[in-house]
Each structure stands twice: as C-alpha cells, then as structure tokens.
Design a protein around this motif. Structure first.
Motif, PDB file in Angstrom:
ATOM      1  N   ASN B 600     -34.221   1.497   3.206  1.00  0.00           N
ATOM      2  CA  ASN B 600     -34.791   2.556   2.364  1.00  0.00           C
ATOM      3  C   ASN B 600     -36.266   2.724   2.595  1.00  0.00           C
ATOM      4  OD1 ASN B 600     -33.244   4.166   0.724  1.00  0.00           O
ATOM      5  ND2 ASN B 600     -32.683   2.464  -0.599  1.00  0.00           N
ATOM      6  N   GLY B 601     -36.965   1.598   2.676  1.00  0.00           N
ATOM      7  CA  GLY B 601     -38.406   1.661   2.912  1.00  0.00           C
ATOM      8  C   GLY B 601     -38.698   2.332   4.240  1.00  0.00           C
ATOM      9  N   ARG B 603     -36.775   4.427   5.971  1.00  0.00           N
ATOM     10  CA  ARG B 603     -36.418   5.854   5.991  1.00  0.00           C
ATOM     11  C   ARG B 603     -37.400   6.677   5.162  1.00  0.00           C
ATOM     12  NH1 ARG B 603     -31.934   6.760   8.790  1.00  0.00           N
ATOM     13  NH2 ARG B 603     -30.227   5.270   8.699  1.00  0.00           N
ATOM     14  N   GLN B 604     -37.914   6.085   4.105  1.00  0.00           N
ATOM     15  CA  GLN B 604     -38.826   6.802   3.222  1.00  0.00           C
ATOM     16  C   GLN B 604     -40.181   7.010   3.890  1.00  0.00           C
ATOM     17  OE1 GLN B 604     -39.325   4.832  -0.511  1.00  0.00           O
ATOM     18  NE2 GLN B 604     -40.479   6.523  -1.413  1.00  0.00           N
ATOM     19  N   ARG B 605     -40.512   6.100   4.809  1.00  0.00           N
ATOM     20  CA  ARG B 605     -41.821   6.083   5.458  1.00  0.00           C
ATOM     21  C   ARG B 605     -42.153   7.396   6.170  1.00  0.00           C
ATOM     22  NH1 ARG B 605     -41.431   0.964   8.612  1.00  0.00           N
ATOM     23  NH2 ARG B 605     -40.342   2.232  10.139  1.00  0.00           N
TER      24      ARG B 605
END
Lengths: 606, 606
Positions: B600-601, B603-605
């Motif tokens: 998640n981290g 992909r969110q970046r």
C-alpha cells in the motif's frame, strides 16, 4: 549503457554529415571563414537533460536567432502595447533584408526581419549600470545558462559592411519607430548578432522557452512567463524568413535560424532543439539544419499541431471511504459503519498539471459524484506538479457551488499550492496536510451523521470493553485485573521503539497513541492511531520479529501490560483464556488484512 | 448542479451580447439578412463533452471556414506533394479576396485565400457515385458528426454575384493550377461556402481536429491522422486573413473564420471552440467572435505556445519486487528471499500517452535502474492511453539494449497495444497479460538465481511440512491424521464459494488452488494462489464472516479438511494443540498484513 535516443541522434548526424550542399554566408568576410564541415545536433529536455552529437561545443555567432530573444527583452522593458504599436507581428512573405515597412505607420512587419529587429533593439532600455548591449548579452546569457560573449572580429566586419541596415535604421528614425540617432542602436544590433553561442546553447535556450521561461539548468527565470507565448508566436509565424509557412506546415516547431548556421527550435512545453551547420540554402536557412529538423519532427513525431499525447484528465485514481480509510484503528462498529456508508466520502487523487483541460473532467466527475449522493469530496493533490491561475479559480468556484448543494470539498497534500489555493478563495480550514487528516475529518463527520454520536470513547475504557478482552468471562477478567500491571505514559513518550525485541503487548485503557515508521529520508510517517480499548504491539509479540514501528503516546496513555512470559505460561495456566485472546487477536488482524487488500485493489485501479 | 465552466461561458456571453459593433456581410444580398443579435459560444472537449451558451443551434452558412476542412479532403485525394505544387502554404499578408498568385507558377499563396480555396476545390476528385460537392458535403458532415445540407438561397446569391471569383478561376485555369473549365469548380466552391452549420457544429469540428481527426461524438474518423497537422498548420498561419500573425500572437489557437459570422478554433490535442455572431470587423472576421476567442484564450489560459501543463514523464509510480509481489502465497523462506533481493526486480507503472517526450524519462530511468543492479524490469502499461509509433520503436530498442547488458525487460497489461508492440519487435514471450503474471515470472527467475533451486514443492507435502501443522508434536500429528478427513478436488472444481458460511478450512497436501473475487462487472480476478502446505479459507473460518472469495482447484487438489465443530471442540479436547494452530494462523495472517501494508505504501507513493 548508451541510450537508444543518443544512438538515434548519432544515426541522424551521420545521415547528413557528408552532405556538402549550400553555401556558407559570405556577405561579410569574417562569416565566410566558417568551416562548412562543422555539424552539431542537440536536444535539451524541459527538465534539463541534454542529448548531443557532433560539434555541439563549437562556437559561432548567433546572428538572427538573437532577434527572437531580444524581442522578449523589448517586451519586458516596454510592455506589449508599446512594442506592438511600433513593430507588427504579421509575416511579410518577403526576404529577411527586405525593407518592408507598413504603409502609413512605417512599422516593420515583424521583429524577425532586419527592420523589425533593429527597431526591437531600439526598444531595449539602457540602465545606469548597463548599456543596451550589456543588457542584451546578460539577457541571452540567462537563456543559455552561462556567460556569453561577443565575437569582436565578426562585429567589426558586420559594422564595416552594414550599409543596408544603416539605411533601414534611418528609415525607422524617419517614421519615429526609433526616437534617437540610429547609430548607437545599429552598433548594438551588430554586436547582438555577433554574440557567440554553441549548438548546445541553442538547445538550452529552446528548453528555457519550452519550460515557460525558466532555464532548466540554472532554474533561473530568463524571461517573464507572460511573454513566452509572444516570442514563440513570432517564431512560429515569421521565424524562418519566407519559408515560415512551409516550416509550420512541415516541421511544426516555432524556430529561428541565423546566417551563422544555427537553428533554434522549440516544442512548446516539452523540449528545445539546437542544430548548427554553416552552409545555407537559398532562403538563408542552414541547409542541414532544415533537413535535421524535418527528420526530427517526422521521426520523433514532434509536430506541435498534431500532439498525440496531451494532458487529458487530472484524475489519477478515484476511490471511496469504504475502500481507503484513515490510518487509525477504529472500533469494529465504526469500521462497519464506514464499510456500509463509506461511499458518501469520495477521494479523487489528482495528478500532473492542473489547467482548464485537465481540470474540466475533474469538475464533471465531482458534479456527478455529488449528484450520486457523495457528501464529502477529498481532492488529493500530492501528484499535482503545477496548477495555473485558471484551475485554482475553477477549483474555488467548484467548492462554492458544492457547498450550496450540501457537499463538502476538502483538499489535502497541497504542498506548495496551499498559498495559491487560499488566495483563490479556498478556506484554509478546508486544506489538510495529509490524506489521512482529510479522511479522518470526513470519517468523523460521516460517523456522526450516520450514528448521531461521536465514535470516540470519552473517558477510560472498562476492561470488558477492550477488544482483546471483550469475550472474556468474569473469572478471566478478574485474573487479568489481578495479574497484569497498568502503566502510564506521558504525552510524547515512546511506548515502543522500532528494532527492539517484542517482549510485551499493551491494551490501552485511556489516551491515544500514534504508530510511526521512518521512510528512507528518516522522516516520521504515521501509519496508525490507537485509542482506548485497542491492543498495541501484538504483531511482533505474536510472531517474535523485532518491532517494526515506533509507538508514541499522544496524550497521557494508561495501559495494561501483557508480558510475553505471562502469555506463554497461559497455555498451561489457562489455555481457554489464551484461546480466547488468540482468536480475538487473529480476528482483528484478519479484519485489517481484509481492509488492506481492499485498499490495495483501490489504489492499484487508477 | 450547474458547472462553473458553464457559468463562466454564460458570463462571457452576456459580456458581449449587447455589443452591436461591426457590420453583417452584405456583398451578397442573402447574407445581409442575417440577424446581428445572434450570438453563440460553444466548447467541445476532446472526449465529446459540449458546453454551449446562446444561439448555438442557429444555422448559418459556413463560408470560409469550409476552406480549412476542404483542404484536408484535397490532401487525402491527391497527396501532399501534388497539392503543395499547386497551392502554397505561405501567409500572403493580404486580404481574403486579393488575387495573389506566386510569380512564375501562378500558385495561390495558401488555401485560405479565395484563390487557394477555389484551387483546393479543383483538387477534390469526384467519384462515380458522388460529385465533388457531394463528397465535400459528406466530408464536412463527418467533422460535424451529423448530415449537413446546403442553403440553396445563399448558394444562388453567391453564384449570381461571384464575378471576382470567376476571374480568379480563369486565372487558375490559365496557370494550369486547375485543369478543366473552372465553371463546375466554381459552382462547387459556391455550394461549399453555402453549407449550413451551427455554432455547435463548429466546436465539434474543432474537437475532431483536436482529437487527431476522430469525431469524438461518432468515434468515426473524419480526416486521415497524417493530414491533421497540415490543416491546422494553414489555419495557424493563414486562418484569420491578414490578421493571422496577430491572432497567433494574441490568441494562439489555429482557427478559421467565415463571413457568415462563424469562427472555428482548435487547441490541438485538447478542444474545439465554435463562436457565431454575424457582425464582422474590417478584416472580415466576426467581431464578437474575435473578442470571445481572445478572452477564452486569456481567461482559460489556452494559448497553444505557452502550455503550462504538458506530458512530462510516463512513469506513474516505481516500486520493486520486495514491496509488491505476485498475488500468490509463497513459503516463508521464499518470501524472505524476495524481501532481501526483491530490488533486483523493478516495476515502472506507466501512464498517459507514450510519445518521445514522455518515454524519454522512462528510458533514462530504466538505464539508471539497470546500472544500479536491477535484473528484471517490468513495465506495467495498464494506465497507458496511447502509444505512438516512435515510442513503440524506442521501447523495442531499449529492450534490445537491456538484453545486451543482461537485463530482462518485460511488459504487462499492454491491452490493445500488444499487437503494435510485437510488430515493433518485442517478443510476445516478453508480454504478460497481468502484472501478477509478470511478477510471478520475474520472482521465479530471481528465486532460482538466488537459491539455485525452484521454490515449488514437487509432489505431495508431509503433514509436518504444512504451515499450519509445522510446530505440532508427533502426538498432535497422529490425532490430526486420524480425525481429519482428506478430500480431493478435480481441476476446475470450486472448493469454496463466495457468500457461503465458513464451516471449515482446508490444508492443501498437493495441487494448486486459485482464490478469485469478482469485480463490479462480475469479471473474475485472481487475488491469491495457494499450493501444497498452505491453509485455505482460514480467515472467514476464524471470524465467522461469510466467504469473501471463490477458491478454484487449478489441478487435482488433495487437502485435509478442518471442520469448524472439530476446531471448536479442540478447546476442551486439546487446548494446547488449538493454541499452536491459532498462533500459526495468526503469524501467517500478520505476515500477509505486513506485506499488504508495504505494498500500500509503495502504490500510494506514486
């Protein structure tokens, strides 16, 4: 590894290296000394990456290429209307040295013919510190990103032979286009044409125009942003002498050539091109330069009027509040409410540049979501690289209109656009630093709307209300109360440190704690917030790995400590209680995994 | 809810609605009957959304706006070189009806003056089925997206008074620019000018040119893509009569006006604008039309030569194989290997349009990753909306160069670009349908490189090798072996159905099973793959929620079934075993949660 782009430029260079057509300019003796074999090609991107092949560091005189840039300085000194009143912007359809002045006013047709360029020179204002030519030299150096100088031999030669230009100068004086003895203006003009540049300089100058006037190497502004389109405008319609129409038709890049053999071309917003080859064709344009630009435009698909890829929508990905939630632990009932009603919160993660064309679909989408029942709309700006005044104004208007229909629009991660957004009329209270903060605010509001009460527990939590202990019987609760010690952390105190072994877990009875990790730059990033009733540090506790995050008390935190040994011994002492606790922990972690997987799917979708 | 864009157009319309300057064209009696109060403004986006205000559905004759579009038909019929040999593309700097032909050849300066437009008409080829005018009418109808017709009264009036144009026709015949009696060509030209359109039609025509020649309403191609830049090129340099240079300078949109009061303007790649207001200024351009276009360009920042937002890099987000892994369950040791060495796999998720400018930074990034030790590079194309021939060629060249340095480049989610990619020379074996398949292939290769062996278990798994049972003692294993029944699923058989209650979980002894969910369109999507030794369906089993996914046997699957009741009873019968099993399940779920959070981290970046 050699880039395929570099390789392509090498091929292009060798395609024309042996072409010896055309003639080096010989109207002044010094120019005729240029080596016809010199040949360089250079592309500079908007972010300052430079591809070059051939004689890209060979210096030569800028000649008429200077006309385009000096025009920018005249605009900055005198303003658009003053300059337009004296120098037109219509293509003349005639050769560069034609004495074509408009009937009546005597205004030169455009600043790219000699008459217009001399008139332009006359608009530049000397200052106490700098003469006209010093100002022009400094101005062009800003485009090149390095200090340029003047080729004195060429200048002398230009001045010695510039009789026709002197005639033009006196005609301009006659029509009061320039308002003093043209002698000094003409000498300035001859010096301006004699500024030495390289092919690489031309590409950087082009990239500076492509980059809205900011030099991509020095990051300094070379020309006011508002005049970039004017300079490119005259280049587009008048830059290639009486071949300008065909140039737009076939090459489609605003450009300016000089009899020194240089061509500067620009793909607006994208890149600059420099080509240098002294032999000229019958129109006075670099012969190899024209061929190279035609091939570049064709083979790299750079024609500005047929852009295959243009900014379309700024919406990078859209998800709702049931898919992505704030990084904090909620009680199961609140979690369930969000799962059911989360679509009333919608997040549009934006990206790229915000301009009319990219924001227009965002506005459409926002209206559509509002019509479909969305009550809280979050615009995440973290991938936005620029926002023009138009888009800021439209965002502010969109927000006002949404408020009228009962929909709240908030923004987050606005970075350096924050000040511009508030100036555009968006209340500072609607701007959140992080997506998490925005989600939190919207979730709290939604939970209040749906349940009529705040989800936050007020005051300390009874033991049987804590998630971990919620299915324990009275006997077990008594044992827990008796055997597990409470502990108090003051605000800001570290409860758990990343990297340490996990010898205990804790259950929060009152207060709030924040889970933080550090990114590669050692910046702390919140990944979870826990409040009373929740379990802290159970994952490392369970799988025996070291702590993966820091946990910091936000206010005074009272908690119950569960030591590893107590938990291990429980297998023998009270296996049923241990099973109860394990099942509770597993359910909780499983629920978080489900949510993380939903979030991953949503984020990946974009 | 009214869009703020619609609101803006309303304001703009009322700003000029009462301006009554200028004069309706009166060189033919029929035109002078136009109502000077008529006033419409319309914007059509590249994806076919239309904003309109005022008299946008009022029909009027297209007049000179037709010159730009008919020029496209001549190019399609005769090819660029044939047409260019007869009609130039240089601005003449003269009025629309000047008889300006080039010395020597007699070629009209450009197709936007009457001489050029009549010559253009003469290049259109009639067919057996359709006369010239029928072909032109059909062609223009393609741009408008609806069947247009001819205003016969205006046509008669044009024909009755077109003496000057007849003179031009005969001059063109004299220079053999047209090669037959000009009578029929002239009548065709008069009819062409008398085609009836609305302001909305003009905007759609503009959007069609902005959309590379495909009408955004009908999705049908109106003009071959290769000629769009040519049509826009002559509009840019010659579209507004002898005000064309100033138009580029001040408005910066390729445009064409007509004496009927219409203006069609295009922001290449982005949108089309139509304005209709019959009173003309002294150059013959719609007076309110000019003002509206100047305001639109200024107030919406549409000047094509100073684009604030342009495509920059196609890299949407970059992550490595330690952050994002294929959606399948790996044994803990393989998982650990990936965590340590995952950065040798790098994923670049691309987005937007792939053209030279957007792919160039991708190439730079790829070379940088390869230099830093990346061995497997995945380009995820799922957010790519177009890829031009240049970018396909460069991608293929990049791949060849990477292979030479031992780096494998694969692509995934290439969608409709797959055929083009293989045509460009990228092996079909390097193209994967899903990101998962690409990750899987790279992970398998990396695990083999690092460990020297395949991670896949060959043959059936012993009970104590299964994750769930790996810490059980001999006694427990005996109990499990005795009490839990095996079950066999044939390939394709459903092991678990979404929505059903979870009354059991299973441990796979041999074979593979795929976990699938259905998206909103009921398409199946793989979310996990399980192989021997792994536990199936434990999450719903633990928290009592219904099954959230389907599980399908991929080959023959042998498994051991753990019924809920047996597990419940275990609390009393063998609590220590139950604790062992719960701890195992929790550890496994916790490990997956950690990985999901890392993903998640990452992909969110982006």
């Amino acid at each position: 590894m050699l880039s395929p782009i570099q390789e392509y430029l090498k091929t292009l260079h060798s395609r024309y290296a042996s072409v010896m057509d055309g003639h080096v300019a010989d109207y002044i003796p010094e120019l005729s000394k240029a080596d016809p074999r010199h040949f360089g090609i250079c592309i500079a991107t908007r972010d300052g990456h430079v591809y070059e092949v051939g004689d890209t560091r060979q210096s030569f005189t800028i000649q008429s290429v200077s006309k385009a840039l000096a025009y920018g300085l005249a605009l900055e000194d005198r303003g658009e209307e003053h300059v337009l009143a004296r120098i037109g912007v219509e293509p003349s359809g005639e050769a560069f040295n034609a004495i074509s002045l408009k009937e009546g006013t005597g205004a030169p047709f455009n600043p790219m013919i000699n008459a217009g360029a001399i008139a332009t020179c006359g608009q530049v204002l000397p200052t106490d510190e700098q003469s006209r030519i010093e100002r022009i030299l400094a101005y062009l150096s800003g485009f090149a990103g390095r200090q340029l100088d003047i080729d004195e031999a060429i200048y002398q030669s230009e001045s010695d032979t510039g009789h026709r230009n002197r005639a033009i100068g006196w005609l301009l004086r006659n029509f009061e286009i320039i308002d003093e003895d043209p002698h000094e203006t003409l000498e300035t003009y001859f010096q301006q044409c004699s500024i030495r540049v390289t092919c690489r300089d031309l590409a950087i100058m082009g990239a500076t125009l492509a980059n809205q006037g900011v030099n991509p190497l020095t990051q300094k502004r070379a020309i006011a942003a508002e005049y970039v389109d004017n300079v490119l405008g005259v280049m587009a319609t008048c830059g290639m002498y009486d071949w300008s129409g065909e140039w737009v038709y076939r090459v489609g890049l605003p450009a300016k050539s000089g009899v020194g053999g240089g061509i500067l071309a620009v793909l607006p917003g994208q890149l600059g091109i420099g080509v240098f080859s002294p032999p000229l064709d019958s129109q006075g344009n670099s012969l190899r330069g024209i061929r190279v630009c035609m091939d570049l435009s064709h083979e790299l698909a750079l024609h500005m009027l047929n852009p295959a890829a243009t900014p379309r929508t700024a919406v990078r990905v859209a998800y709702h509040g049931g898919e992505v939630t704030a990084k904090r632990r909620l009680p199961p009932s609140a979690r369930e409410t969000l799962r059911r009603h989360g679509s009333r919160i919608q997040v549009l993660a934006l990206q790229g540049g915000l301009i009319f064309t990219t924001l227009e679909p965002v506005i459409r989408k926002a209206i559509q979501l509002a019509d479909a029942g969305c009550l809280h709309l979050i615009l995440d700006m973290h991938a936005v690289v620029m926002a023009d005044a138009v888009s800021l104004r439209l965002l502010s208007e969109l927000r006002s209109k949404l408020i009228q229909t009962g929909v709240r629009l908030v923004l987050c991660q606005t970075g350096r656009w924050k000040a511009s957004l508030t100036e555009a009329g968006i209340a500072a209270s609607a701007i959140y630093d992080t997506e998490d903060a925005a989600l939190e605010a919207c979730e709290d509001a939604l939970l209040l709307e749906v349940t009529g009460a705040t989800w936050r527990s007020l005051g300390p939590m009874a033991l049987d209300q804590c998630v971990l202990f919620q299915h324990c019987n009275a006997e077990d609760l008594a044992m827990i109360r008796q055997e597990l010690a409470p502990r108090v952390y003051e605000p800001g105190q570290t409860m758990i440190s990343a990297g340490e072994p996990a010898t205990e877990m804790m259950v929060i009875l009152s207060g709030n704690a924040e889970v933080q990790i550090r990114d590669e730059a050692q910046n702390r990033k919140r990944v979870d917030v826990l409040t009373s009733g929740m379990t802290v540090g159970e994952m490392a506790f369970l799988d025996g790995s070291p702590r993966s995050a820091d946990v910091i008390a936000q206010d005074q935190v009272r908690c119950l400590v569960v030591p590893r040994q107590w938990f291990v011994d429980l297998t023998e002492r009270n296996p049923v209680l241990k099973i109860t606790l394990l099942q509770e922990m597993t359910r909780e972690i499983a629920a978080r995994l489900r949510q993380a997987n939903i979030e991953n799917g949503a984020r990946q979708r974009g």
